[in-house]
Design a protein around this motif. Structure first.
Motif, PDB file in Angstrom:
ATOM      1  N   TYR B 148       0.834  -1.202   0.000  1.00 24.95           N
ATOM      2  CA  TYR B 148       0.000   0.000   0.000  1.00 24.95           C
ATOM      3  C   TYR B 148       0.871   1.256   0.000  1.00 24.95           C
ATOM      4  O   TYR B 148       0.673   2.167  -0.791  1.00 24.95           O
ATOM      5  CB  TYR B 148      -0.941  -0.009   1.214  1.00 24.95           C
ATOM      6  CG  TYR B 148      -1.863   1.182   1.232  1.00 24.95           C
ATOM      7  CD1 TYR B 148      -3.016   1.200   0.448  1.00 24.95           C
ATOM      8  CD2 TYR B 148      -1.561   2.298   2.005  1.00 24.95           C
ATOM      9  CE1 TYR B 148      -3.857   2.306   0.437  1.00 24.95           C
ATOM     10  CE2 TYR B 148      -2.398   3.410   1.997  1.00 24.95           C
ATOM     11  CZ  TYR B 148      -3.540   3.411   1.220  1.00 24.95           C
ATOM     12  OH  TYR B 148      -4.356   4.508   1.204  1.00 24.95           O
ATOM     13  N   SER B 162      -7.027  -7.539  -6.974  1.00 29.75           N
ATOM     14  CA  SER B 162      -7.554  -7.326  -5.621  1.00 29.75           C
ATOM     15  C   SER B 162      -8.207  -8.593  -5.063  1.00 29.75           C
ATOM     16  O   SER B 162      -8.129  -8.855  -3.858  1.00 29.75           O
ATOM     17  CB  SER B 162      -8.542  -6.155  -5.602  1.00 29.75           C
ATOM     18  OG  SER B 162      -9.676  -6.461  -6.368  1.00 29.75           O
ATOM     19  N   GLY B 185     -10.191  -2.346   3.895  1.00 26.07           N
ATOM     20  CA  GLY B 185     -10.305  -0.936   3.536  1.00 26.07           C
ATOM     21  C   GLY B 185      -9.104  -0.459   2.726  1.00 26.07           C
ATOM     22  O   GLY B 185      -9.246   0.269   1.739  1.00 26.07           O
ATOM     23  N   LEU B 186      -7.913  -0.878   3.127  1.00 26.85           N
ATOM     24  CA  LEU B 186      -6.702  -0.500   2.374  1.00 26.85           C
ATOM     25  C   LEU B 186      -6.748  -1.063   0.960  1.00 26.85           C
ATOM     26  O   LEU B 186      -6.358  -0.390  -0.003  1.00 26.85           O
ATOM     27  CB  LEU B 186      -5.443  -1.031   3.069  1.00 26.85           C
ATOM     28  CG  LEU B 186      -4.958  -0.356   4.344  1.00 26.85           C
ATOM     29  CD1 LEU B 186      -3.615  -0.953   4.761  1.00 26.85           C
ATOM     30  CD2 LEU B 186      -4.815   1.167   4.171  1.00 26.85           C
ATOM     31  N   HIS B 188      -9.397  -1.852  -0.825  1.00 32.27           N
ATOM     32  CA  HIS B 188     -10.395  -1.068  -1.573  1.00 32.27           C
ATOM     33  C   HIS B 188      -9.780   0.266  -2.019  1.00 32.27           C
ATOM     34  O   HIS B 188      -9.872   0.662  -3.185  1.00 32.27           O
ATOM     35  CB  HIS B 188     -11.626  -0.836  -0.689  1.00 32.27           C
ATOM     36  CG  HIS B 188     -12.686  -0.033  -1.372  1.00 32.27           C
ATOM     37  ND1 HIS B 188     -13.547  -0.565  -2.301  1.00 32.27           N
ATOM     38  CD2 HIS B 188     -13.006   1.291  -1.286  1.00 32.27           C
ATOM     39  CE1 HIS B 188     -14.354   0.371  -2.755  1.00 32.27           C
ATOM     40  NE2 HIS B 188     -14.049   1.515  -2.156  1.00 32.27           N
ATOM     41  N   ASP B 189      -9.138   0.922  -1.085  1.00 29.99           N
ATOM     42  CA  ASP B 189      -8.518   2.213  -1.373  1.00 29.99           C
ATOM     43  C   ASP B 189      -7.415   2.074  -2.432  1.00 29.99           C
ATOM     44  O   ASP B 189      -7.245   2.942  -3.294  1.00 29.99           O
ATOM     45  CB  ASP B 189      -7.945   2.775  -0.061  1.00 29.99           C
ATOM     46  CG  ASP B 189      -7.607   4.244  -0.158  1.00 29.99           C
ATOM     47  OD1 ASP B 189      -8.425   5.002  -0.716  1.00 29.99           O
ATOM     48  OD2 ASP B 189      -6.521   4.637   0.312  1.00 29.99           O
ATOM     49  N   VAL B 192      -9.013   1.965  -5.800  1.00 25.80           N
ATOM     50  CA  VAL B 192      -9.460   3.312  -6.178  1.00 25.80           C
ATOM     51  C   VAL B 192      -8.288   4.165  -6.661  1.00 25.80           C
ATOM     52  O   VAL B 192      -8.380   4.882  -7.654  1.00 25.80           O
ATOM     53  CB  VAL B 192     -10.174   3.997  -4.982  1.00 25.80           C
ATOM     54  CG1 VAL B 192     -10.432   5.480  -5.273  1.00 25.80           C
ATOM     55  CG2 VAL B 192     -11.473   3.269  -4.650  1.00 25.80           C
ATOM     56  N   LYS B 193      -7.162   4.035  -5.970  1.00 26.40           N
ATOM     57  CA  LYS B 193      -5.991   4.853  -6.306  1.00 26.40           C
ATOM     58  C   LYS B 193      -5.178   4.296  -7.470  1.00 26.40           C
ATOM     59  O   LYS B 193      -4.176   4.893  -7.876  1.00 26.40           O
ATOM     60  CB  LYS B 193      -5.092   4.989  -5.069  1.00 26.40           C
ATOM     61  CG  LYS B 193      -5.682   5.943  -4.010  1.00 26.40           C
ATOM     62  CD  LYS B 193      -4.797   6.029  -2.782  1.00 26.40           C
ATOM     63  CE  LYS B 193      -5.243   7.165  -1.869  1.00 26.40           C
ATOM     64  NZ  LYS B 193      -4.801   6.947  -0.467  1.00 26.40           N
TER      65      LYS B 193
END
Ligand SMILES: [Ca+2]
Lengths: 198, 198
Positions: B148, B162, B185-186, B188-189, B192-193
């Protein structure tokens, strides 16, 4: 403090201490390929502490505390840098630099864990318990092995003398007598082989 | 076996495992400056295991055993190499390669310590105790943080998706539920990024 904030502080600390992997020591790896860093050095100490506990003269009541002390003992060097064991000038303000670093870095943690880590760090530095004396003894033994197996690379680079190395490990005679005897033998042998100045 | 021979075997092992510092992983350091090695990775896991124990769902009765397991869990990779978590081919003969390695490397120790280390390694691999499940969960969480914070460096290099990362951490939901939620959550983020393919 809510649970999410607490975990975020813990993760921030975990991220910050990754920098310990980039703090270089004077010791070379045993194959002499490069300088050792503080994180891998710490791992090596922790393994040694588990393996060599039978040599401790005083009973060790708490291996978890020994391992916790070792795991965090060098984290202050992220800010304060590694002070070579035979650098007399570096030692003058070592304590002050390291205390500032301990407060900043452990201060990233939630307050209860900050306190625990500060206590462990101070205990390690104080050598006032059997556990901290044992942990510190292991921390003195490991660089000696690295120096011996790299034919005295860091000793020769810095013109270290055998009397200095003997003084550095003298505390081992009370804490881990057999390891002190073994280490003294290595130092003698290192002088004979020309790895270390008399 | 006399005391001197015993100590010589222990020192031989301490010397041999120095090689773990040269076993490179796919993860980069969090500042992306270079690949991480197994020894410094292990140090990081041990610190995390101490800090994050409050998230374990099952009671952990023995932190020393957790730390011992973590400290030695990757030593087999000195012979067997690091198998990337998403390398399906590498996993086919992983177990066999690692068992040979465990016997050779732990076999350098005196017999009682060889047995203890083999037992710890098998316990870690088996995930059949609360302590080994917790240790393994930490070993799954740490590379995720590294990925991450390096904007998915190892994920992107190997085209990891993912769904694979979510599968890799799925066991955390039983062992450390809050950390599983955080890790999800990481991930998912990261999608997105653009650090990680959907
Ligand atoms: Ca591994």
């Amino acid at each position: 403090m809510n649970r999410i904030m607490r975990l975020q502080q813990q993760v921030e600390y975990i991220r910050e201490i990754d920098k310990l992997k980039s703090v270089l020591r004077q010791s070379l790896l045993m194959d002499a390929s490069r300088q050792e860093n503080d994180a891998e050095h710490t791992w090596h100490l922790a393994v040694m502490a588990v393996l060599l506990q039978e040599y401790a003269k005083e009973p060790l009541s708490d291996m978890t505390r020994i391992l916790k002390m070792l795991l965090i003992h060098d984290i202050v060097e992220i800010d304060a840098g590694d002070t070579f064991a035979y650098d007399e000038k570096g030692y003058l303000d070592k304590r002050e630099r390291e205390e500032r670093a301990a407060n900043r870095i452990f201060g990233l943690l939630p307050p209860d864990q900050k306190e625990e880590m500060l206590e462990l760090w101070k205990e390690f530095e104080s050598e006032r318990t059997a556990e901290s004396r044992y942990a510190a003894a292991i921390d003195r033994l490991q660089p000696l092995l690295h120096n011996y197996y790299t034919e005295g690379a860091a000793w020769r680079k810095h013109g270290v003398k055998s009397s200095q190395v003997l003084a550095r490990i003298s505390k081992l005679s009370e804490v881990v007598p057999e390891l002190h005897e073994y280490a003294s033998g290595l130092i003698h042998d290192a002088v004979v082989k020309g790895y270390l100045a008399e």
